[in-house]
Design an enzyme around this catalytic site. Structure first.
Site, PDB file in Angstrom:
ATOM      1  N   GLY A 198       0.787  -1.227   0.000  1.00 17.89           N
ATOM      2  CA  GLY A 198       0.000   0.000   0.000  1.00 17.89           C
ATOM      3  C   GLY A 198       0.814   1.269   0.000  1.00 17.89           C
ATOM      4  O   GLY A 198       0.262   2.363   0.145  1.00 17.89           O
ATOM      5  N   GLY A 248       3.313  -3.674  -4.583  1.00 15.69           N
ATOM      6  CA  GLY A 248       2.945  -3.939  -5.967  1.00 15.69           C
ATOM      7  C   GLY A 248       3.006  -2.646  -6.761  1.00 15.69           C
ATOM      8  O   GLY A 248       3.896  -2.418  -7.583  1.00 15.69           O
ATOM      9  N   ARG A 249       2.057  -1.758  -6.478  1.00 21.31           N
ATOM     10  CA  ARG A 249       1.993  -0.452  -7.132  1.00 21.31           C
ATOM     11  C   ARG A 249       3.326   0.300  -7.008  1.00 21.31           C
ATOM     12  O   ARG A 249       3.796   0.921  -7.960  1.00 21.31           O
ATOM     13  CB  ARG A 249       0.870   0.360  -6.493  1.00 21.31           C
ATOM     14  CG  ARG A 249       0.643   1.731  -7.104  1.00 21.31           C
ATOM     15  CD  ARG A 249      -0.167   2.631  -6.164  1.00 21.31           C
ATOM     16  NE  ARG A 249      -1.316   1.939  -5.601  1.00 21.31           N
ATOM     17  CZ  ARG A 249      -2.544   1.983  -6.097  1.00 21.31           C
ATOM     18  NH1 ARG A 249      -2.786   2.700  -7.176  1.00 21.31           N
ATOM     19  NH2 ARG A 249      -3.529   1.337  -5.517  1.00 21.31           N
ATOM     20  N   TYR A 287     -12.635   5.053  -9.390  1.00 17.33           N
ATOM     21  CA  TYR A 287     -12.516   5.818  -8.142  1.00 17.33           C
ATOM     22  C   TYR A 287     -11.779   7.144  -8.312  1.00 17.33           C
ATOM     23  O   TYR A 287     -10.978   7.545  -7.497  1.00 17.33           O
ATOM     24  CB  TYR A 287     -11.892   5.005  -7.003  1.00 17.33           C
ATOM     25  CG  TYR A 287     -10.797   4.032  -7.361  1.00 17.33           C
ATOM     26  CD1 TYR A 287      -9.509   4.449  -7.670  1.00 17.33           C
ATOM     27  CD2 TYR A 287     -11.070   2.674  -7.345  1.00 17.33           C
ATOM     28  CE1 TYR A 287      -8.518   3.535  -7.954  1.00 17.33           C
ATOM     29  CE2 TYR A 287     -10.078   1.750  -7.630  1.00 17.33           C
ATOM     30  CZ  TYR A 287      -8.808   2.187  -7.940  1.00 17.33           C
ATOM     31  OH  TYR A 287      -7.826   1.271  -8.220  1.00 17.33           O
ATOM     32  N   CYS A 322     -18.272   3.878 -25.192  1.00 17.10           N
ATOM     33  CA  CYS A 322     -19.593   4.487 -25.294  1.00 17.10           C
ATOM     34  C   CYS A 322     -20.171   4.716 -23.898  1.00 17.10           C
ATOM     35  O   CYS A 322     -21.176   4.129 -23.500  1.00 17.10           O
ATOM     36  CB  CYS A 322     -20.509   3.590 -26.121  1.00 17.10           C
ATOM     37  SG  CYS A 322     -22.049   4.393 -26.600  1.00 17.10           S
ATOM     38  N   TYR A 360      -2.364  -1.563 -12.219  1.00 18.89           N
ATOM     39  CA  TYR A 360      -3.826  -1.631 -12.361  1.00 18.89           C
ATOM     40  C   TYR A 360      -4.343  -0.987 -13.641  1.00 18.89           C
ATOM     41  O   TYR A 360      -5.494  -0.601 -13.720  1.00 18.89           O
ATOM     42  CB  TYR A 360      -4.510  -1.021 -11.132  1.00 18.89           C
ATOM     43  CG  TYR A 360      -4.013  -1.642  -9.856  1.00 18.89           C
ATOM     44  CD1 TYR A 360      -4.364  -2.952  -9.531  1.00 18.89           C
ATOM     45  CD2 TYR A 360      -3.165  -0.959  -8.998  1.00 18.89           C
ATOM     46  CE1 TYR A 360      -3.883  -3.546  -8.383  1.00 18.89           C
ATOM     47  CE2 TYR A 360      -2.679  -1.546  -7.844  1.00 18.89           C
ATOM     48  CZ  TYR A 360      -3.042  -2.842  -7.538  1.00 18.89           C
ATOM     49  OH  TYR A 360      -2.558  -3.443  -6.402  1.00 18.89           O
TER      50      TYR A 360
END
Length: 445
Positions: A252, A296-297, A338, A365, A395
């Protein structure tokens, strides 16, 4: 060649072109097409080394870094992680399959997830992975039954919710009491799970795990979670005979998406985690456990750049200017999901004055398919130009969809002037590969 204040090896040449890994992004777009995910692998390796060095300075500490593959999972990425000596966090049978196909050492694989199926657990047991992070009582009972039937041992950690609410978006908070993940510490279900796990003949309870959320810019959440967990561990040690060998504090760690983001240096997070664990273990006279983390991120996020070709423009006088691109929410759902924000430039006009405020519209669309609501670009940026969106390494690809039957982009690794295709662009034939028609297909295509 002048530096652009973004990430890694990104540079802007005198001709106003953005380079990554020593390669002109316009050449990358020309060779591989757009949309295109570009990964700066030198930056990925640098991020990994920063984590390693942050732990190494704490002498005598037992630690482990597991890359959270949900951020970006491909054969090539898992191979890179394996070469760098990391462990791996998977959350599904598909991620586990990818890891095993990539040659990842099974003993360095940890299996997460709040609803693992019996077939997924069977795959993990067949591969003899290093650990399963058990998320709930049903899984605990299922895993013990399966191991009993196989007469097989498996190391487990129990995921707990420490009641810590990280300062991040509500959709990516996971450590609070009201969470779908883990055993609750406050209401006693975690203690019950510890007791049950210790009594299970085929489960080796080696530790506990907590993940409080994502995109966190302070250390208080991590230190607070450690204090809460070790307080309970002290009780379980005295009352149940539990021996804590591993304390996994998850991941995180925040990254920079825009100038508003102020992530801490990696060493600040690790120092706070290590020092708090040492203090609390000393307080309760507990042996210092191995410390595990799951970034990860923070390993791949800033290393990824998405390239798009600009298409149609629309001006609504007094309201908004739109520039449409050949991608959008199908390859990056985060802004729609988000309200994630990104920074971008016109990659072939990067030195021109940015005087035109535009909204970057995706091609799906959906009126909500807006990748960036307000972006300053050169007035000359128009159809055929190249847009580079930064920090899309986490992501983007992993959450891509086929909405509107849009094919997924290619993925390229770049380093030292060389580009390597690691995921080919999907074709229309790929889109229908799993479809089962009711009658013979049309011969017209």
């Amino acid at each position: 060649m002048g530096r652009i204040a973004v990430f890694g090896t990104q540079e802007i040449n005198r001709d106003g072109h953005l380079y990554i890994g020593g390669i002109d992004t316009n050449d990358l777009a020309g060779e591989f097409g757009t949309p295109l995910y570009v990964y700066d692998t030198a930056l990925i390796k640098d991020k990994i080394n920063q984590f390693k060095k942050a732990f190494d300075k704490h002498e005598g500490l037992n630690w482990q870094i597991a890359y959270a593959s949900k951020a970006f999972s491909t054969l090539a990425m898992i191979q890179l992680v394996n070469e760098q000596g990391l462990s791996l966090d998977v959350v599904s049978g598909g991620e586990l399959f990818t890891a095993l196909k990539a040659g990842m050492d099974p003993e360095r694989i940890h299996f997460h997830g709040n609803n693992k199926s019996e077939s997924e657990l069977a795959m993990a047991l067949d591969a003899r992975i290093g650990a399963v992070i058990v998320d709930n009582r049903d899984e605990l009972e299922l895993l013990e039954r399966m191991c009993t039937e196989r007469d097989q041992q498996i190391a487990i950690l129990l995921r707990v919710t420490p009641g810590i609410e990280a300062h991040t978006h509500e959709f990516i908070m996971t450590g609070q009491d009201d969470s779908k993940f883990g055993f609750n510490l406050a209401n006693g279900t975690a203690q019950q799970a510890v007791k049950q796990a210790l009594q299970a003949a085929h489960l080796q309870l080696i530790g506990i795990h907590a993940h409080i959320g994502s995109q966190i810019f302070e250390t208080n959440g991590f230190t607070g979670a450690i204090r809460v967990m070790l307080k309970h561990v002290n009780q379980w040690t005295r009352e149940l005979g539990f021996a804590l060998n591993v304390l996994n504090v998850g991941g995180g760690f925040g990254i920079r998406y825009t100038e508003k983001d102020r992530p801490l240096p990696i060493t600040s997070y690790i120092d706070a985690i290590v020092e708090t664990a040492e203090e609390e273990c000393a307080r309760y006279r507990l042996p210092m456990p191995a410390l595990w983390i799951e970034p990860g991120r923070s390993i791949v996020g800033e290393a990824g750049t998405s390239l798009y070709t600009v298409g149609a423009a629309k001006t609504i006088p007094g309201i908004r200017n739109y520039l449409s691109i050949d991608g959008g929410m199908a390859d990056n759902i985060r802004p729609s999901l988000y309200q994630a924000e990104y920074q971008a430039i016109c990659a072939n006009r990067a030195l021109e004055p940015k005087t035109n405020k535009v909204a970057i519209a995706g091609k799906c669309c959906e009126s909500g398919d807006i990748l960036i609501k307000e972006l300053m670009l050169p007035e000359t940026c128009s159809s055929g130009d190249l847009l580079a969106v930064f920090s899309t390494g986490a992501y983007g690809y992993s959450m891509a969809s086929h909405y509107n039957r849009i094919a997924n982009p290619a993925v390229v690794f770049v380093e030292n002037g060389e580009a390597t295709l690691v995921v080919r662009r999907e074709s229309y034939e790929d889109l229908i590969r799993c479809d089962v028609p009711l009658k013979n297909l049309s011969p017209n295509i």
